[in-house]
Design a protein around this motif. Structure first.
Motif, PDB file in Angstrom:
ATOM      1  N   ILE A  54       0.622  -1.500  -0.047  1.00 25.09           N
ATOM      2  CA  ILE A  54      -0.393   0.047  -0.223  1.00 25.09           C
ATOM      3  C   ILE A  54       1.009   1.128   0.054  1.00 25.09           C
ATOM      4  CG2 ILE A  54      -1.707   1.637   0.990  1.00 25.09           C
ATOM      5  CD1 ILE A  54      -2.667  -1.469   2.297  1.00 25.09           C
ATOM      6  N   GLN A  55       2.106   1.181   0.755  1.00 22.93           N
ATOM      7  CA  GLN A  55       3.012   2.771   0.542  1.00 22.93           C
ATOM      8  C   GLN A  55       3.477   2.508  -0.439  1.00 22.93           C
ATOM      9  OE1 GLN A  55       6.118   1.676   3.540  1.00 22.93           O
ATOM     10  NE2 GLN A  55       4.951   1.494   5.489  1.00 22.93           N
ATOM     11  N   ARG A  56       3.769   1.643  -1.626  1.00 21.84           N
ATOM     12  CA  ARG A  56       4.581   1.893  -2.986  1.00 21.84           C
ATOM     13  C   ARG A  56       3.138   2.086  -4.024  1.00 21.84           C
ATOM     14  NH1 ARG A  56       6.650  -3.416  -1.219  1.00 21.84           N
ATOM     15  NH2 ARG A  56       5.590  -4.267  -2.917  1.00 21.84           N
ATOM     16  N   ALA A  57       1.700   2.135  -3.393  1.00 21.90           N
ATOM     17  CA  ALA A  57       0.833   2.882  -4.599  1.00 21.90           C
ATOM     18  C   ALA A  57       0.769   3.847  -4.696  1.00 21.90           C
ATOM     19  CB  ALA A  57      -0.059   2.133  -3.975  1.00 21.90           C
ATOM     20  N   THR A  58       0.594   4.307  -6.492  1.00 23.16           N
ATOM     21  CA  THR A  58       0.912   5.424  -6.820  1.00 23.16           C
ATOM     22  C   THR A  58      -0.120   6.165  -6.121  1.00 23.16           C
ATOM     23  OG1 THR A  58       1.002   4.189  -9.097  1.00 23.16           O
ATOM     24  CG2 THR A  58       1.260   6.684  -9.018  1.00 23.16           C
ATOM     25  N   HIS A  59      -0.611   5.795  -6.126  1.00 23.61           N
ATOM     26  CA  HIS A  59      -2.194   7.323  -5.394  1.00 23.61           C
ATOM     27  C   HIS A  59      -2.530   5.668  -3.974  1.00 23.61           C
ATOM     28  CE1 HIS A  59      -1.523   9.652  -8.592  1.00 23.61           C
ATOM     29  NE2 HIS A  59      -1.620   8.525  -9.325  1.00 23.61           N
ATOM     30  N   ASN A  60      -3.446   6.910  -3.666  1.00 20.40           N
ATOM     31  CA  ASN A  60      -4.094   6.327  -2.032  1.00 20.40           C
ATOM     32  C   ASN A  60      -4.903   6.898  -1.616  1.00 20.40           C
ATOM     33  OD1 ASN A  60      -3.097   3.347  -1.502  1.00 20.40           O
ATOM     34  ND2 ASN A  60      -1.593   4.569  -0.698  1.00 20.40           N
ATOM     35  N   ASP A  98      -4.678  12.657  -3.517  1.00 20.04           N
ATOM     36  CA  ASP A  98      -3.390  12.090  -3.451  1.00 20.04           C
ATOM     37  C   ASP A  98      -2.983  11.865  -5.112  1.00 20.04           C
ATOM     38  OD1 ASP A  98      -0.596  11.014  -1.990  1.00 20.04           O
ATOM     39  OD2 ASP A  98      -1.642   8.961  -2.814  1.00 20.04           O
ATOM     40  N   GLY A  99      -3.244  13.112  -4.927  1.00 21.09           N
ATOM     41  CA  GLY A  99      -2.389  13.630  -6.892  1.00 21.09           C
ATOM     42  C   GLY A  99      -3.273  12.950  -7.829  1.00 21.09           C
ATOM     43  N   GLU A 100      -4.604  12.491  -8.346  1.00 19.88           N
ATOM     44  CA  GLU A 100      -4.983  11.590  -9.029  1.00 19.88           C
ATOM     45  C   GLU A 100      -6.172  12.390  -9.101  1.00 19.88           C
ATOM     46  OE1 GLU A 100      -5.063   9.981 -11.674  1.00 19.88           O
ATOM     47  OE2 GLU A 100      -5.389   7.883 -10.960  1.00 19.88           O
ATOM     48  N   ASP A 101      -5.858  13.538  -9.716  1.00 19.71           N
ATOM     49  CA  ASP A 101      -6.599  14.102  -9.761  1.00 19.71           C
ATOM     50  C   ASP A 101      -8.442  14.443  -9.551  1.00 19.71           C
ATOM     51  OD1 ASP A 101      -4.649  16.775  -9.519  1.00 19.71           O
ATOM     52  OD2 ASP A 101      -5.727  16.892 -11.889  1.00 19.71           O
ATOM     53  N   ALA A 102      -9.296  15.103  -9.228  1.00 20.16           N
ATOM     54  CA  ALA A 102     -10.882  14.919  -8.943  1.00 20.16           C
ATOM     55  C   ALA A 102     -11.467  13.485  -8.443  1.00 20.16           C
ATOM     56  CB  ALA A 102     -11.448  15.218 -10.145  1.00 20.16           C
ATOM     57  N   ALA A 103     -10.658  12.505  -8.172  1.00 14.32           N
ATOM     58  CA  ALA A 103     -10.506  11.294  -7.358  1.00 14.32           C
ATOM     59  C   ALA A 103     -10.993  11.416  -6.147  1.00 14.32           C
ATOM     60  CB  ALA A 103      -9.076  10.573  -7.838  1.00 14.32           C
ATOM     61  N   GLY A 104     -10.385  12.082  -5.406  1.00 16.36           N
ATOM     62  CA  GLY A 104     -10.403  11.523  -4.046  1.00 16.36           C
ATOM     63  C   GLY A 104     -12.326  12.061  -4.033  1.00 16.36           C
ATOM     64  N   SER A 105     -12.903  13.262  -4.730  1.00 17.10           N
ATOM     65  CA  SER A 105     -13.886  14.348  -4.097  1.00 17.10           C
ATOM     66  C   SER A 105     -15.554  12.819  -5.100  1.00 17.10           C
ATOM     67  CB  SER A 105     -14.108  15.492  -5.323  1.00 17.10           C
ATOM     68  OG  SER A 105     -13.400  15.360  -6.899  1.00 17.10           O
ATOM     69  N   ARG A 106     -14.970  12.644  -6.437  1.00 18.83           N
ATOM     70  CA  ARG A 106     -15.558  11.420  -6.507  1.00 18.83           C
ATOM     71  C   ARG A 106     -16.115  10.568  -6.292  1.00 18.83           C
ATOM     72  NH1 ARG A 106     -15.076  11.482 -12.984  1.00 18.83           N
ATOM     73  NH2 ARG A 106     -14.381  13.222 -13.488  1.00 18.83           N
ATOM     74  N   LEU A 107     -15.302   9.583  -4.966  1.00 21.13           N
ATOM     75  CA  LEU A 107     -15.293   8.490  -4.252  1.00 21.13           C
ATOM     76  C   LEU A 107     -16.201  10.021  -3.210  1.00 21.13           C
ATOM     77  CD1 LEU A 107     -11.320   7.028  -2.791  1.00 21.13           C
ATOM     78  CD2 LEU A 107     -13.913   6.400  -3.898  1.00 21.13           C
ATOM     79  N   SER A 124      -6.414   2.306  -3.265  1.00 22.74           N
ATOM     80  CA  SER A 124      -5.019   2.391  -4.082  1.00 22.74           C
ATOM     81  C   SER A 124      -5.011   2.081  -5.186  1.00 22.74           C
ATOM     82  CB  SER A 124      -4.241   1.380  -3.118  1.00 22.74           C
ATOM     83  OG  SER A 124      -4.324   1.358  -2.271  1.00 22.74           O
ATOM     84  N   ARG A 125      -4.566   2.600  -6.021  1.00 23.04           N
ATOM     85  CA  ARG A 125      -3.897   2.477  -7.514  1.00 23.04           C
ATOM     86  C   ARG A 125      -2.346   2.495  -8.138  1.00 23.04           C
ATOM     87  NH1 ARG A 125      -4.348   6.523 -13.030  1.00 23.04           N
ATOM     88  NH2 ARG A 125      -3.457   5.251 -14.179  1.00 23.04           N
ATOM     89  N   TRP A 126      -2.033   1.007  -8.602  1.00 21.08           N
ATOM     90  CA  TRP A 126      -0.585   0.433  -8.980  1.00 21.08           C
ATOM     91  C   TRP A 126      -0.303   1.909 -10.161  1.00 21.08           C
ATOM     92  CZ3 TRP A 126      -3.526  -1.709  -5.372  1.00 21.08           C
ATOM     93  CH2 TRP A 126      -3.085  -1.396  -3.920  1.00 21.08           C
ATOM     94  N   PHE A 127       0.192   2.209 -10.903  1.00 20.92           N
ATOM     95  CA  PHE A 127      -0.066   2.870 -11.709  1.00 20.92           C
ATOM     96  C   PHE A 127       1.413   1.897 -12.779  1.00 20.92           C
ATOM     97  CE2 PHE A 127       2.575   5.623 -15.318  1.00 20.92           C
ATOM     98  CZ  PHE A 127       0.710   5.877 -16.020  1.00 20.92           C
ATOM     99  N   GLY A 128       0.171   1.367 -13.783  1.00 20.81           N
ATOM    100  CA  GLY A 128       0.712   0.330 -14.353  1.00 20.81           C
ATOM    101  C   GLY A 128       1.871   0.537 -15.865  1.00 20.81           C
ATOM    102  N   GLY A 129       2.230   2.269 -16.192  1.00 20.04           N
ATOM    103  CA  GLY A 129       3.205   2.784 -16.423  1.00 20.04           C
ATOM    104  C   GLY A 129       2.227   3.344 -18.399  1.00 20.04           C
ATOM    105  N   ILE A 130       0.839   2.728 -18.648  1.00 24.28           N
ATOM    106  CA  ILE A 130       0.015   3.298 -19.209  1.00 24.28           C
ATOM    107  C   ILE A 130      -1.541   4.564 -19.386  1.00 24.28           C
ATOM    108  CG2 ILE A 130      -1.084   2.291 -21.186  1.00 24.28           C
ATOM    109  CD1 ILE A 130       0.435  -0.372 -21.278  1.00 24.28           C
ATOM    110  N   HIS A 131      -0.828   5.732 -19.740  1.00 24.40           N
ATOM    111  CA  HIS A 131      -2.599   6.359 -18.870  1.00 24.40           C
ATOM    112  C   HIS A 131      -3.428   5.852 -19.465  1.00 24.40           C
ATOM    113  CE1 HIS A 131       0.356   9.026 -17.563  1.00 24.40           C
ATOM    114  NE2 HIS A 131       0.733   9.114 -18.131  1.00 24.40           N
TER     115      HIS A 131
END
Length: 166
Positions: A54-60, A98-107, A124-131
């Protein structure tokens, strides 16, 4: 049930065993029952500290929503025998992207639409390199929604949770 839980005191997290995977990005939901802002921040700290993954997730990203009932008694100054009690229900809510624009407000919007009470949800999101573009928001919301439904269905989350403070 697909809920796995860890507990310490009154803070209990459930992490969804199911994840959403899209183009190497992974999304996973975590849910905790909360009744105060202090509990929210302790719970967030506990969740992050509990797992290197979870600490390594790109965004929490997270959002919480709960109501607090405050009861206040006032004694009339003209006749000291008259005491009136006022009960006020206050809705407390907040979110963080946590850096993922507008994601918190959507939650937060999801919690509002579902009329959730006494809950903190983290995705939690682990970014896979593809947008993923806007599709990522659907994954975040679906991940949280399906786990909320599951936690209600299992009886772990009740339909009404109210905390009383005097």
């Amino acid at each position: 049930s697909d809920c796995s839980s860890g507990s310490s005191g009154s803070i209990v997290w459930k992490t969804c065993k199911d994840t959403i995977v899209d183009r190497k990005s992974v999304f996973q939901a975590h849910i905790c029952k909360v009744s105060s802002e202090e509990m929210v921040y302790k719970a967030l700290e506990k969740l992050i500290d509990s797992s290197n993954k979870i600490q390594r997730a790109t965004h929490n990203m997270w959002a919480y929503r709960f109501t607090q009932t405050k009861t206040s008694s006032t004694t009339s100054s003209s006749t000291s025998s008259t005491t009136s009690t006022t009960t006020t229900t206050v809705l407390k809510h907040d979110n963080n992207d946590d850096g993922e624009d507008a994601a918190g407000s959507r939650l937060a919007h999801l919690l509002h639409m579902r009329k959730e009470d006494g809950v903190l949800v983290v995705v939690s999101r682990w970014f896979g390199g593809i947008h993923l573009g806007p599709k990522r928001f659907a994954h975040i919301a679906n991940c949280a929604r399906s786990f909320l439904v599951e936690c209600h269905a299992s009886g772990w989350l009740s339909t009404t949770t109210t905390t009383t403070t005097t």
